[in-house]
Design an enzyme around this catalytic site. Sequence first.
Site, short mmCIF file in Angstrom:
data_model
loop_
_atom_site.label_atom_id
_atom_site.label_comp_id
_atom_site.label_asym_id
_atom_site.label_seq_id
_atom_site.Cartn_x
_atom_site.Cartn_y
_atom_site.Cartn_z
N GLY A 1 2.59 2.17 10.88
CA GLY A 1 3.59 3.22 10.76
C GLY A 1 4.33 3.54 12.05
N HIS B 1 -9.57 1.39 4.89
CA HIS B 1 -8.29 1.54 5.59
C HIS B 1 -8.49 2.52 6.76
CE1 HIS B 1 -4.17 2.62 6.49
NE2 HIS B 1 -3.82 1.51 5.89
N ASN C 1 0.87 -1.18 0.00
CA ASN C 1 0.00 0.00 0.00
C ASN C 1 0.91 1.23 0.00
OD1 ASN C 1 -1.77 2.06 0.57
ND2 ASN C 1 -2.32 1.34 2.62
N TRP C 2 1.03 1.84 -1.17
CA TRP C 2 1.97 2.96 -1.29
C TRP C 2 1.44 4.23 -0.63
CZ3 TRP C 2 3.98 2.80 -7.10
CH2 TRP C 2 4.59 1.56 -7.33
N LYS C 3 0.17 4.24 -0.29
CA LYS C 3 -0.46 5.44 0.30
C LYS C 3 -0.21 6.65 -0.60
CE LYS C 3 -0.19 3.20 4.75
NZ LYS C 3 -0.06 3.31 6.21
N SER D 1 3.32 -2.20 10.42
CA SER D 1 4.77 -2.30 10.68
C SER D 1 5.37 -3.65 10.28
CB SER D 1 5.08 -1.98 12.15
OG SER D 1 4.72 -0.64 12.44
N GLY E 1 2.75 -1.14 4.33
CA GLY E 1 2.77 0.28 3.99
C GLY E 1 4.18 0.75 3.72
N GLY E 2 4.80 1.34 4.73
CA GLY E 2 6.11 1.96 4.56
C GLY E 2 7.14 1.08 3.87
N GLU F 1 -6.78 4.84 7.83
CA GLU F 1 -6.48 6.25 7.54
C GLU F 1 -7.66 6.92 6.86
OE1 GLU F 1 -2.72 5.52 5.64
OE2 GLU F 1 -1.87 4.99 7.59
N GLU G 1 -5.51 -4.81 10.66
CA GLU G 1 -4.45 -3.82 10.89
C GLU G 1 -4.73 -3.06 12.18
OE1 GLU G 1 -2.43 -2.61 6.98
OE2 GLU G 1 -4.26 -1.44 7.11
P1 PGA Z 1 2.80 0.25 7.69
O1 PGA Z 1 1.31 0.47 7.10
O2 PGA Z 1 3.32 -1.03 7.08
O3 PGA Z 1 3.56 1.47 7.25
O4 PGA Z 1 2.66 0.15 9.17
C1 PGA Z 1 0.45 -0.62 6.89
C2 PGA Z 1 -0.85 -0.12 6.31
O5 PGA Z 1 -1.34 0.94 6.72
O6 PGA Z 1 -1.42 -0.76 5.42
#
Ligand code: PGA
Length: 250
Positions: free
Chosen positions: A174, A98, A10-12, A212, A233-234, A100, A168
């Site tokens: 993050g 998600h 997930n590149w966000k 994470s 994500g990251g 966010e 999640e």
């Molecule tokens: P993260 O994000 O790996 O940066 O913790 C995961 C996500 O939000 O899908």
Amino acid sequence: MERRKLVAGNWKMNGLRADGVALARAVAAGASGGGPRGPEILVCPPFTLLAAAGEALAGTGVALGAQDCHPAAKGAHTGDVSAAMLRDAGCAYAIVGHSERRRDHGEGDALVRAKAEAAVAAGMAAVVCVGETEEERDAGRAEAVVGAQIEGSLPAGASAASVVVAYEPVWAIGTGRTPTPEDIAAMHAHVRRTLAGRLADADGVRILYGGSVKASNAAAILALPDVDGALVGGASLDAGEFLAIARAAG
Ligand code: PGA
């Protein structure tokens, strides 16, 4: 039941065209030769990069996904993108719900369900995200919260082919913090039981862990029962790190 693992990036809201294309190419190059028995690999760039990343991924076996979709098929919704448009752009998956988006855009379960239904109607699989906050976990309510999110967010007629669930925990996203292996396994078992109450083929639904995940913890997390992949994500912004996670799933 045998469930093929899914490792999703997930590149966000990250990446301009040059970076996005380079990242997609690097993932595709590294993923080739994984073979049909390796994990399925998915990348979910921002809307602006879908076309370019899709071109870079065409014919490589790496799937393309979107990070959101609008519940309506089309119409007067300035700034939004429909599921059919995403399918047309080459997406096989759409992430919905998600945390966010739940936080930044006030999205609740009913809207998430409508988005998931739109994604499935357009021919994509919906990656439905659920997860508790730290406060909810500390209050001993994590399973209740996640169970209610699943009940409220799953599309009508959900099946193993049309839905992936991503667990999640909000406090792990993050932050570099992850639940203990025992807590992840317990929650995934809870998700599986909740699905079993609703779906005939719950045993075939893939349940991803997200929050994470990185190369150094992926193997331990992906080996847990009922963990059928990861939503990353990251660490998905670095091809080497993301590919190492995918290898840990294989
Ligand atoms: P993260 O994000 O790996 O940066 O913790 C995961 C996500 O939000 O899908």
